[in-house]
Write an enzyme that holds these catalytic residues in place. Sequence first.
Site, PDB file in Angstrom:
ATOM      1  N   GLU A   1     -11.594  79.911 -38.460  1.00  0.00           N
ATOM      2  CA  GLU A   1     -12.302  78.988 -38.503  1.00  0.00           C
ATOM      3  C   GLU A   1     -13.169  79.779 -37.428  1.00  0.00           C
ATOM      4  OE1 GLU A   1     -10.468  75.896 -39.631  1.00  0.00           O
ATOM      5  OE2 GLU A   1     -10.872  76.312 -41.620  1.00  0.00           O
TER       6      GLU A   1
ATOM      7  N   ASP B   1      -4.500  74.593 -47.154  1.00  0.00           N
ATOM      8  CA  ASP B   1      -5.409  73.694 -45.811  1.00  0.00           C
ATOM      9  C   ASP B   1      -4.863  72.227 -46.580  1.00  0.00           C
ATOM     10  OD1 ASP B   1      -6.420  72.362 -43.787  1.00  0.00           O
ATOM     11  OD2 ASP B   1      -8.580  73.612 -44.657  1.00  0.00           O
TER      12      ASP B   1
ATOM     13  N   GLU C   1      -7.955  63.837 -45.291  1.00  0.00           N
ATOM     14  CA  GLU C   1      -9.627  65.017 -45.353  1.00  0.00           C
ATOM     15  C   GLU C   1      -9.752  65.330 -46.978  1.00  0.00           C
ATOM     16  OE1 GLU C   1      -8.857  68.513 -43.273  1.00  0.00           O
ATOM     17  OE2 GLU C   1     -10.690  69.594 -44.074  1.00  0.00           O
TER      18      GLU C   1
HETATM   19  C1  GCV Z   1     -10.124  71.688 -36.769  1.00  0.00           C
HETATM   20  C2  GCV Z   1     -10.183  72.361 -42.380  1.00  0.00           C
HETATM   21  C3  GCV Z   1     -10.824  71.405 -41.770  1.00  0.00           C
HETATM   22  C4  GCV Z   1     -11.230  71.415 -40.409  1.00  0.00           C
HETATM   23  C5  GCV Z   1      -9.780  71.508 -39.347  1.00  0.00           C
HETATM   24  C6  GCV Z   1      -8.934  72.928 -39.818  1.00  0.00           C
HETATM   25  C7  GCV Z   1      -8.059  72.965 -39.351  1.00  0.00           C
HETATM   26  O1  GCV Z   1     -10.015  73.701 -42.423  1.00  0.00           O
HETATM   27  O2  GCV Z   1     -12.145  71.033 -42.734  1.00  0.00           O
HETATM   28  O3  GCV Z   1     -12.172  70.578 -40.073  1.00  0.00           O
HETATM   29  O4  GCV Z   1     -10.722  72.279 -37.897  1.00  0.00           O
HETATM   30  O5  GCV Z   1      -8.549  72.901 -41.134  1.00  0.00           O
HETATM   31  O6  GCV Z   1      -7.013  72.836 -39.382  1.00  0.00           O
HETATM   32  O7  GCV Z   1      -8.546  73.928 -37.641  1.00  0.00           O
END
Ligand code: GCV
Length: 846
Positions: free
Chosen positions: A309, A388, A416
Site C-alpha cells: 500500500e 483484509d 474497521e
Molecule cells: C495501516 C487496511 C487498512 C489500512 C491499513 C492496512 C494495513 O488496508 O484499511 O488503513 O494500514 O490495512 O493493515 O496495513
Amino acid sequence: MLKKRINLFIGLGFFLALAGGFSASSQTSDQAWLQALSRDSVEQARPAFSLQVRALGTGALEQSAALELRHGFANLTSASFLVDAHSNPGETIVGTAKELRKAYPNLPLPSAIEPEGFWLYRTRSQGHTLVVVAGADQRGVLYGAFALLRLLATHQNLAHLNHIDHPALPVRWVDEWDNPDGSIERGYAGRSLFFEGGHVRADLAPVAAYARLLASVGINGCNVNNVNAAPELLDADHLKGLARIADAMRPWGVRLAMSVDVSSPQKIGGLSTFDPADPAVKAWWAAKANEIYALIPDFAGFTVKADSEGQPGPSRFGRTPADAANTLAAALEPHGGVVLYRAFVYNHHLDWRDPKADRARAAYDIFHPLDGKFAPNVIIQTKEGPIDFQAQEPVSPLFAGLRHTNQAMEIEVTQEYTGQQRHLVYLAPMWKWVLDFDLRAETKSENRSTPVEEIIAGQSFHRPLGGMVAVAGVGRDGWLASPLAMANLYAFGRLAWNPNLTAAGIAQEWTRQTLSNDPVVVRTVTKMLMQSWPAYVNYTGPLGMQTLTDITGSHYGPNIEASENNGWGQWHRADHLGVGMDRTVATGTGYAGQYPPEIAALYENLATCPDNLLLFFHHVPYTYKLHSGQTVIQYIYDSHYQGAAEAAELGTEWATLKGRVDPALFEDVRARLAYQAGHAIVWRDAIVQYFLKLSGIPDTKGRAGRYPGRMEAEDARLSGYKVFDVIPWEDASGGKAVTCAPGSSERSCSAMWTYTGKPGRFDIAAQYFDLQGGVAQFTLMVNGQPVASWAGDAQLPSPRPDGDNSTRHTVHGIALKPGDTLRVQGTPDKDDPAALDYIELTPAAN
Ligand code: GCV
C-alpha cells in the site's frame, strides 16, 4: 451513585500514584472490565480472603500484583469484610515459585510452572486462611493476581482453589496505528493516548491505565505507532518520548514495540540507500538498536509493513522480505528483540480485467518460497484471512505454508470493516472459527490435525516463537468509544492467553465484570454478543462476498461497486448473470490450491465448498442452489431481511435490562442499538435493491423493491427541497433523495405527504442523511402540529449523503386517519443540507 463513583475515582488515582507515580486521569482502566474491582460484588467469596497481602520479593511486577490484590480485595468485599478479616486474620502471599518454595517449603507447589504462568492455591495454616499467588516469573505473579481477582469478580466458587495456568502464545501484543500528530488510522475512539502535535504526550497517565487493562488479560506487548510508520519516531528526541511510554507501561509487564519504515536509513539516517544487504544500512540499524536499548532496556521489537500500500520495501533493490527482516533482526538480536514482519504485502494496482489476478494469493506467493529463510527472532505476522479483516473470509493459507518460520496471527479489535464500533459486533466467534480451523497441514499418512491455534503457538511445526496480535485502535474517547465493543479487546486478550476458551464463556466473563453478575444480565448480554457477528454478516455481505462497503474510502456503509473496476483486488465480480470470484485451480486464479490438499479439495469443488464461503471461491449464477436448497439470489434477499431483523432484536433484548444495569450506560447502549437497527435497514435495502436490479430475479417472498408504508421524499410535495441522485444509487430508497440548498443556514425546506390508508396508530421512521460539518434540524408534523424534532448531530463518515450517513429517527404511536398530512421540515446548517430519503409508517406495536 455519583458519590460512589467519585470515591472510586479518588481511590484509583491514589492507587495509580502508588503503582507508577502518575496522577489520576479522566480515563481509567476501571471504566472497563476492571470496574468489577470497584463494586461490592463478591459477598459469598468474602470469608476466603483477608486484607493482608504480602509480596515476598521486591520485583516491580510483584509489587504491582500485591497492590492490585489489596485494591481489589478492598473494593470487592465492602466494609463487612474487615470484620471477618479481624476474626480470621489470614494472609495472601504473592511471589515467584522460587520465593515461595524458599519461604514455605511445605507448600504443594507444582514442580514446574510454564513461563508467565501461575499457580493459585488456598489452604488453612494454623487456623488461618492462606492464599497463594505463585508466578513462574514476575509476569506470572501479576497475571496470577489478576486471575484471582477475575475469579472473585465473576463469583466463582473458590472453596478448593488449586489452579495452575499459563499462556498458550508467547507474543500477545496490541498494535496501535497511532500517528505522531495524534490521529489514529482506522481508530474510532478519538485521539491518541500516546501522541499529540508530533510528539509523545506529556500526560501518560492514560497509557499506564491502558497497560493495567492489558496486563489484566495477559497482554505483554504494545506497538504504539502506525505500521504506516513515521520515520522521525526513530530520531533521538522521539526515542526519549517513547522511553517515557515504556516507563509508563513497565509496571504492568507490557513491553513497548514500534513500527519502523524500512527506508529510515535513507529518510532520516542520511544514507544514500536503504538496501537491506548494504553493510552501511546494516550498521545503521545496529547502531539504532543500541540507541533504543540504552533508553528502553526491555524494548520488545519492531513491526514492519513494507512493499505494501505504498510503503517502501526491499523490492526496490531486488531484495526479499527475508533480506529486510533479517537485517532488522540482526540489529535486535543481541538485545533480545524480535521483528514482526507483516505478510500483508500485495500489489494494489492489479489489473481487474485479468481473470487470473488475485490479491488473495499474494501473501502465500511471496512468503511461502521464503520459508526457513528468516532469522530465529523473526515472526511473520499474517492477517487472519487472505484479504483484509472482512466480515467473513477463509483462513489464510499461509499459516500452513510456513513450517520453518515463526508465525503470529493479526486480527482487528478496532472494527474497521465490521461497523466501526457504531454497530455491536462481537468478533470472538469469528476469531474462534479461525483459531479452531484445522488446516490439515500434515501429510495424510500422519493424519494429524493442525488447527491455526496450534500453528501460531509454535506447536504444530515445533517453532520456538509465535503469537497473536490485535490492532486495537484505542483512543481517548472511552478506550473504544462504545461500551460493548470493549468485549472485543477483552476477548482478544483471553484468546491469546488460551485459544481454547469459548466465545460465549468469554462473553459471560466480560459481562459479569463489566456490567453485572445478575443472571438475567449475564444471559441476555451473552446472547446479544453471540448473535451480533452472524447478524452483521447477514446484513452486510454473506456467502463470502466480503463486506460490501466503500473499500476505497470509509469502509463503513454499503457501496457494492466500490470493490470493482480498480486495482485493490477486493473483487466480488457481480454481473447480471452471477456473482463470486472464481479462485479454483481448474478455472480460476488457483488460490484454492494454496491450501493443503484436503482443504484445497474442499474449497475447489462446488459440491463440498461450504455455503458461507461459496462466493469467495466460485463464480456462480444467481439461480445456483446452495446446500440449503435456496438459490443464491434468494439467499441474498433472505439473509439481508433476516440480518436487519436480528439487528433490531439486539435492541429489543437490551430493553429488557432496564433497571438492571447502570442507567447512563443503559441509555448509551440503547441509543447505539437503535442507530444500528436503522443502519442495518440501510444495508439491507442497498444490497437487496442492487441485486434485484442487477439480476432481474424477483424475491419469491415479495419483499425486494416493495416497501409498504414507505413514502419517498422525491414523491412528496416539496417546498425548497430539490431532488437529487444519491451516489451510489443503492444507498437511497429508489436511488433518489431530496436536499435543502447546501450552504444556506437561513432557510428551511419541507416535504409533505397525505396519508391515504386506514385509520390506526403508527410508528413513523424518517430516513435522513446526517452529515458532518453542521447540525441540521428536523421536525415531523402531523396536520401542521409538530410530533417530533431532532438534530442531525452524529459524526458519521462521508462528506456527501450516502449509505455512510443515512440515519433513521423513529417516532412511536402516532394516530393517523385518511386525509391527514405528514410533513418533514428540514433546516440545514453549514455543510449539512438536511437531506431526506423517505418516511415509513409501520403499525405501532402497542
Ligand atoms: C495501516 C487496511 C487498512 C489500512 C491499513 C492496512 C494495513 O488496508 O484499511 O488503513 O494500514 O490495512 O493493515 O496495513
